[in-house]
Design an enzyme around this catalytic site. Structure first.
Site, PDB file in Angstrom:
ATOM      1  N   ASP A  34     -29.801 -28.743  26.821  1.00 45.16           N
ATOM      2  CA  ASP A  34     -30.952 -28.463  27.691  1.00 45.16           C
ATOM      3  C   ASP A  34     -32.125 -27.993  26.834  1.00 45.16           C
ATOM      4  O   ASP A  34     -32.076 -26.911  26.235  1.00 45.16           O
ATOM      5  CB  ASP A  34     -30.563 -27.391  28.721  1.00 45.16           C
TER       6      ASP A  34
ATOM      7  N   ASP B 245     -33.772 -24.550  27.776  1.00 42.43           N
ATOM      8  CA  ASP B 245     -32.898 -23.418  27.449  1.00 42.43           C
ATOM      9  C   ASP B 245     -32.832 -23.189  25.943  1.00 42.43           C
ATOM     10  O   ASP B 245     -32.830 -22.043  25.471  1.00 42.43           O
ATOM     11  CB  ASP B 245     -31.488 -23.653  28.000  1.00 42.43           C
TER      12      ASP B 245
ATOM     13  N   ARG C  32     -36.159 -30.299  37.263  1.00 41.72           N
ATOM     14  CA  ARG C  32     -35.249 -31.284  37.819  1.00 41.72           C
ATOM     15  C   ARG C  32     -34.206 -30.562  38.645  1.00 41.72           C
ATOM     16  O   ARG C  32     -33.490 -29.710  38.123  1.00 41.72           O
ATOM     17  CB  ARG C  32     -34.599 -32.028  36.641  1.00 41.72           C
TER      18      ARG C  32
ATOM     19  N   THR D   9     -29.669 -33.037  42.865  1.00 42.76           N
ATOM     20  CA  THR D   9     -30.178 -34.388  43.195  1.00 42.76           C
ATOM     21  C   THR D   9     -30.735 -35.101  41.968  1.00 42.76           C
ATOM     22  O   THR D   9     -30.947 -36.310  42.003  1.00 42.76           O
ATOM     23  CB  THR D   9     -31.311 -34.278  44.222  1.00 42.76           C
TER      24      THR D   9
HETATM   25  C1  PRP Z   1     -35.956 -31.312  31.442  1.00 46.58           C
HETATM   26  C2  PRP Z   1     -36.848 -32.032  30.456  1.00 46.58           C
HETATM   27  C3  PRP Z   1     -37.550 -33.040  31.338  1.00 46.58           C
HETATM   28  C4  PRP Z   1     -36.475 -33.387  32.337  1.00 46.58           C
HETATM   29  C5  PRP Z   1     -35.897 -34.713  31.961  1.00 46.58           C
HETATM   30  O1  PRP Z   1     -36.674 -30.374  32.135  1.00 46.58           O
HETATM   31  O2  PRP Z   1     -37.710 -31.170  29.760  1.00 46.58           O
HETATM   32  O3  PRP Z   1     -38.710 -32.523  31.978  1.00 46.58           O
HETATM   33  O4  PRP Z   1     -35.473 -32.376  32.265  1.00 46.58           O
HETATM   34  O5  PRP Z   1     -35.008 -35.162  32.913  1.00 46.58           O
HETATM   35  P1  PRP Z   1     -35.311 -36.446  33.803  1.00 46.58           P
HETATM   36  O6  PRP Z   1     -35.804 -37.515  32.897  1.00 46.58           O
HETATM   37  O7  PRP Z   1     -33.950 -36.776  34.375  1.00 46.58           O
HETATM   38  O8  PRP Z   1     -36.296 -36.084  34.866  1.00 46.58           O
HETATM   39  P2  PRP Z   1     -36.001 -29.388  33.193  1.00 46.58           P
HETATM   40  O9  PRP Z   1     -36.002 -30.024  34.556  1.00 46.58           O
HETATM   41  O10 PRP Z   1     -34.673 -28.937  32.679  1.00 46.58           O
HETATM   42  O11 PRP Z   1     -37.029 -28.207  33.301  1.00 46.58           O
HETATM   43  P3  PRP Z   1     -37.493 -27.136  32.193  1.00 46.58           P
HETATM   44  O12 PRP Z   1     -38.338 -27.881  31.197  1.00 46.58           O
HETATM   45  O13 PRP Z   1     -38.282 -26.186  32.997  1.00 46.58           O
HETATM   46  O14 PRP Z   1     -36.282 -26.532  31.570  1.00 46.58           O
HETATM   47  N1  URA Z   2     -33.045 -32.346  30.377  1.00 48.25           N
HETATM   48  C1  URA Z   2     -32.638 -31.757  29.234  1.00 48.25           C
HETATM   49  O1  URA Z   2     -33.164 -30.708  28.836  1.00 48.25           O
HETATM   50  N2  URA Z   2     -31.642 -32.335  28.527  1.00 48.25           N
HETATM   51  C2  URA Z   2     -31.072 -33.485  28.926  1.00 48.25           C
HETATM   52  O2  URA Z   2     -30.168 -33.972  28.223  1.00 48.25           O
HETATM   53  C3  URA Z   2     -31.492 -34.080  30.114  1.00 48.25           C
HETATM   54  C4  URA Z   2     -32.500 -33.494  30.824  1.00 48.25           C
END
Ligand code: PRP
Ligand code: URA
Length: 211
Positions: free
Chosen positions: A202, A205, A106, A110
């Site tokens: 997160d 993370d 994400r 944006t």
């Molecule tokens: C997080 C999570 C989802 C997304 C959710 O991933 O694991 O995929 O955010 O957010 P949304 O519903 O607003 O799209 P992230 O983009 O942080 O990537 P990662 O799993 O690589 O850390």
């Molecule tokens: N992605 C995450 O990992 N945590 C949140 O709360 C939202 C998006």
């Protein structure tokens, strides 16, 4: 709009473990183990409607009729990277499932999903799919992943998340009313950065010890 189902998996074991997943003091190691365990428990709920067929089995003392899963073709699709944290837990219940991967992150400014990787089983269109991601926040990532699968011709898709925000559930059901969503908890709202409140922070993370 839409008639997709929202199922909250409120089994006490799931809720208990989710509390420790949320807790900021939980270490990376414990977080990973707890997410894995909750994924296994949620897999029970999400497979509740799998059809059974009756077969004949011989026990050491008698022949009887008993039931087995009816050769269903399942597929698991974790959204990278955080979805990987739930994959092994689900595979413990569904060891014969094939696995596809969709890489999305994400954009922090944006909040739009950016696709960077897709690899799916060759027979993916014949499979009932479970898209796996711990967090359903704005719903952008889930919608994009489901878009990818539908463009490939997939028609039977469920979504599995640890924690969802109401905004994300609505967005997914508006975009994909045929997709049922299974969550361990439905939280209050999103903050101005698109984080789920109270959420768990997160997920990627916390699973991998990055920042
Ligand atoms: C997080 C999570 C989802 C997304 C959710 O991933 O694991 O995929 O955010 O957010 P949304 O519903 O607003 O799209 P992230 O983009 O942080 O990537 P990662 O799993 O690589 O850390
Ligand atoms: N992605 C995450 O990992 N945590 C949140 O709360 C939202 C998006």
């Amino acid at each position: 709009m839409g008639n997709g189902k929202l199922v909250i998996c409120d089994h006490p074991l799931i809720q208990h473990k989710l509390t420790f997943i949320r807790d900021e003091r939980t270490t990376t190691k414990d977080f990973r183990e707890l997410v894995d365990e909750v994924a296994t428990l949620m897999a029970y709920e999400i497979t509740r409607d799998i059809p059974l067929v009756t077969v004949t089995v011989k026990t050491p003392v008698a022949e009887t009729e008993s039931r087995v899963i009816s050769g269903r073709m399942l597929g698991l699709v974790p959204i990278l990277r955080a979805g990987l944290g739930m994959l092994d837990g689900v595979l413990k219940c569904l060891p014969a499932a094939k696995v596809g991967h969709i890489g999305l992150f994400r954009d922090p400014d944006t909040l739009q999903p950016v696709e960077y990787y897709t690899k799916l089983p060759t027979d993916v269109t014949e499979r009932e799919l479970i898209v796996i991601d711990p967090m359903l926040a704005t719903g952008g990532s889930a919608i994009a992943a489901i878009d990818v699968l539908k463009k490939r011709g997939c028609t039977q898709i469920k979504m599995m998340n640890l924690i969802a925000a109401p905004e994300g559930v609505k967005a997914v059901h508006d975009a994909h009313p045929d997709v049922d969503i299974y969550v361990a908890a439905m939280d209050e709202r999103l903050d101005e950065h698109g984080y789920i409140i109270p959420g768990l922070g997160d997920a990627g993370d916390r699973l991998y010890g990055t920042k």
